[in-house]
Design a protein around this motif. Structure first.
Motif, PDB file in Angstrom:
ATOM      1  N   THR A 107       0.675  -1.174   0.055  1.00  0.00           N
ATOM      2  CA  THR A 107       0.114   0.029   0.197  1.00  0.00           C
ATOM      3  C   THR A 107       0.773   1.151  -0.034  1.00  0.00           C
ATOM      4  O   THR A 107       0.445   2.328  -0.343  1.00  0.00           O
ATOM      5  CB  THR A 107      -0.999   0.115   1.283  1.00  0.00           C
ATOM      6  OG1 THR A 107      -0.153  -0.255   2.348  1.00  0.00           O
ATOM      7  CG2 THR A 107      -2.282  -0.963   0.938  1.00  0.00           C
ATOM      8  N   ASP A 108       2.159   1.178   0.190  1.00  0.00           N
ATOM      9  CA  ASP A 108       2.919   2.364   0.133  1.00  0.00           C
ATOM     10  C   ASP A 108       3.081   2.961  -1.308  1.00  0.00           C
ATOM     11  O   ASP A 108       3.369   3.908  -1.659  1.00  0.00           O
ATOM     12  CB  ASP A 108       4.461   1.972   0.492  1.00  0.00           C
ATOM     13  CG  ASP A 108       4.671   1.651   1.928  1.00  0.00           C
ATOM     14  OD1 ASP A 108       3.968   1.799   2.801  1.00  0.00           O
ATOM     15  OD2 ASP A 108       5.770   1.250   2.375  1.00  0.00           O
ATOM     16  N   TYR A 109       2.566   2.250  -2.381  1.00  0.00           N
ATOM     17  CA  TYR A 109       2.518   2.723  -3.676  1.00  0.00           C
ATOM     18  C   TYR A 109       1.132   3.065  -4.042  1.00  0.00           C
ATOM     19  O   TYR A 109       1.109   3.393  -5.333  1.00  0.00           O
ATOM     20  CB  TYR A 109       2.985   1.354  -4.394  1.00  0.00           C
ATOM     21  CG  TYR A 109       4.350   0.973  -3.934  1.00  0.00           C
ATOM     22  CD1 TYR A 109       5.546   1.711  -4.912  1.00  0.00           C
ATOM     23  CD2 TYR A 109       4.856   0.150  -3.178  1.00  0.00           C
ATOM     24  CE1 TYR A 109       6.813   1.700  -4.286  1.00  0.00           C
ATOM     25  CE2 TYR A 109       6.212  -0.044  -3.058  1.00  0.00           C
ATOM     26  CZ  TYR A 109       7.093   0.709  -3.359  1.00  0.00           C
ATOM     27  OH  TYR A 109       8.368   0.387  -2.973  1.00  0.00           O
ATOM     28  N   GLU A 110       0.342   3.151  -3.239  1.00  0.00           N
ATOM     29  CA  GLU A 110      -1.199   3.607  -4.109  1.00  0.00           C
ATOM     30  C   GLU A 110      -1.375   4.751  -3.742  1.00  0.00           C
ATOM     31  O   GLU A 110      -2.395   5.383  -4.295  1.00  0.00           O
ATOM     32  CB  GLU A 110      -2.307   2.413  -3.341  1.00  0.00           C
ATOM     33  CG  GLU A 110      -2.267   2.245  -1.943  1.00  0.00           C
ATOM     34  CD  GLU A 110      -3.059   3.437  -1.188  1.00  0.00           C
ATOM     35  OE1 GLU A 110      -3.815   4.174  -1.784  1.00  0.00           O
ATOM     36  OE2 GLU A 110      -2.657   3.788  -0.191  1.00  0.00           O
ATOM     37  N   GLY A 111      -0.791   5.550  -2.867  1.00  0.00           N
ATOM     38  CA  GLY A 111      -1.045   7.052  -2.906  1.00  0.00           C
ATOM     39  C   GLY A 111      -2.340   7.444  -2.093  1.00  0.00           C
ATOM     40  O   GLY A 111      -2.767   8.490  -2.108  1.00  0.00           O
ATOM     41  N   ILE A 112      -3.109   6.625  -1.354  1.00  0.00           N
ATOM     42  CA  ILE A 112      -4.272   7.096  -0.544  1.00  0.00           C
ATOM     43  C   ILE A 112      -4.127   7.000   0.695  1.00  0.00           C
ATOM     44  O   ILE A 112      -4.957   7.359   1.455  1.00  0.00           O
ATOM     45  CB  ILE A 112      -5.553   5.774  -1.197  1.00  0.00           C
ATOM     46  CG1 ILE A 112      -5.676   5.781  -2.645  1.00  0.00           C
ATOM     47  CG2 ILE A 112      -6.669   6.097  -0.358  1.00  0.00           C
ATOM     48  CD1 ILE A 112      -6.674   4.878  -3.383  1.00  0.00           C
ATOM     49  N   ALA A 113      -3.400   6.337   1.231  1.00  0.00           N
ATOM     50  CA  ALA A 113      -2.807   6.324   2.801  1.00  0.00           C
ATOM     51  C   ALA A 113      -3.731   4.955   3.406  1.00  0.00           C
ATOM     52  O   ALA A 113      -3.834   4.970   4.646  1.00  0.00           O
ATOM     53  CB  ALA A 113      -3.484   7.596   3.394  1.00  0.00           C
ATOM     54  N   ASP A 114      -3.812   3.895   2.599  1.00  0.00           N
ATOM     55  CA  ASP A 114      -4.366   2.727   3.447  1.00  0.00           C
ATOM     56  C   ASP A 114      -3.095   2.323   4.008  1.00  0.00           C
ATOM     57  O   ASP A 114      -2.022   2.161   3.400  1.00  0.00           O
ATOM     58  CB  ASP A 114      -4.865   1.662   2.451  1.00  0.00           C
ATOM     59  CG  ASP A 114      -6.323   2.174   1.756  1.00  0.00           C
ATOM     60  OD1 ASP A 114      -7.180   2.197   2.830  1.00  0.00           O
ATOM     61  OD2 ASP A 114      -6.602   2.287   0.615  1.00  0.00           O
ATOM     62  N   ASP A 115      -3.003   1.650   4.984  1.00  0.00           N
ATOM     63  CA  ASP A 115      -1.951   1.003   5.674  1.00  0.00           C
ATOM     64  C   ASP A 115      -1.889  -0.678   5.398  1.00  0.00           C
ATOM     65  O   ASP A 115      -0.948  -1.142   6.046  1.00  0.00           O
ATOM     66  CB  ASP A 115      -1.754   1.245   7.188  1.00  0.00           C
ATOM     67  CG  ASP A 115      -2.952   0.662   7.883  1.00  0.00           C
ATOM     68  OD1 ASP A 115      -3.919   0.043   7.203  1.00  0.00           O
ATOM     69  OD2 ASP A 115      -2.788   0.720   9.259  1.00  0.00           O
ATOM     70  N   HIS A 116      -3.028  -1.141   4.643  1.00  0.00           N
ATOM     71  CA  HIS A 116      -2.883  -2.588   4.435  1.00  0.00           C
ATOM     72  C   HIS A 116      -3.850  -2.944   3.551  1.00  0.00           C
ATOM     73  O   HIS A 116      -4.717  -2.371   3.107  1.00  0.00           O
ATOM     74  CB  HIS A 116      -3.149  -3.450   5.656  1.00  0.00           C
ATOM     75  CG  HIS A 116      -4.371  -3.404   6.087  1.00  0.00           C
ATOM     76  ND1 HIS A 116      -5.177  -2.335   6.872  1.00  0.00           N
ATOM     77  CD2 HIS A 116      -5.542  -4.490   6.216  1.00  0.00           C
ATOM     78  CE1 HIS A 116      -6.091  -2.454   7.403  1.00  0.00           C
ATOM     79  NE2 HIS A 116      -6.541  -3.798   6.863  1.00  0.00           N
ATOM     80  N   VAL A 117      -3.677  -4.226   2.802  1.00  0.00           N
ATOM     81  CA  VAL A 117      -4.610  -4.691   1.833  1.00  0.00           C
ATOM     82  C   VAL A 117      -5.453  -5.738   2.815  1.00  0.00           C
ATOM     83  O   VAL A 117      -4.975  -6.787   3.164  1.00  0.00           O
ATOM     84  CB  VAL A 117      -3.941  -5.586   0.810  1.00  0.00           C
ATOM     85  CG1 VAL A 117      -5.168  -6.062  -0.293  1.00  0.00           C
ATOM     86  CG2 VAL A 117      -3.128  -4.430  -0.026  1.00  0.00           C
TER      87      VAL A 117
END
Length: 145
Positions: A107-117
């Motif tokens: 999630t470090d690469y999605e740019g939304i601020a989610d901390d996990h899938v």
């Protein structure tokens, strides 16, 4: 430059094989693999409902089989991406002394601020999981080329 990427979740039947298949579709020239921190499903195909959701988007993962992450993976891959903090910690525990292969949250690469899938095996939200995986994969490709 060919990237060598490993995705890691707990059982390697939902999140990490989905990320594997999504990124493979985006960048067939990269070397992609996936693994689990547990051996619960070693040798099994991805979870059928996850495969169905992915197939509806034109993404096939029927050829993938679960395996457990190993310390040798730190030498085989340029980047290891975990689906959540727990699996990141478990993966880091396997790091050979002196190895510096980066291990990050996907999630470090999605740019939304989610901390996990979130794990759709438990949440049953296969579509939401794939939406997030696709966003992360596109962000990863944008960052790495």
């Amino acid at each position: 430059m060919t990237q060598r990427i490993l995705f890691v979740c707990i059982g390697n039947i939902c999140r990490s094989p989905s990320a594997h298949a999504v990124l493979r579709a985006l960048r067939p020239d990269w070397q992609i693999d996936s693994a689990g921190t547990s051996d619960w499903h070693a040798g099994e195909a991805p979870y059928a409902p996850m495969q169905t959701a992915a197939k509806a988007r034109g993404i096939s993962m029927a050829d993938l089989r679960a395996r457990q992450v190993a310390s040798a993976d730190f030498d085989r891959f340029d980047l290891i991406l975990a689906m959540d903090a727990q699996n990141l910690t478990r993966t880091e525990a396997l790091r050979p002394t002196g190895n510096d292969t980066p291990v990050h949250l996907f999630t470090d690469y999605e740019g939304i601020a989610d901390d996990h899938v979130p794990d759709p095996y438990y949440t049953r939200d296969f579509e939401g999981c794939l939406d997030l995986i696709e966003a992360c994969a596109k962000g990863l490709v944008a960052r790495l080329g």
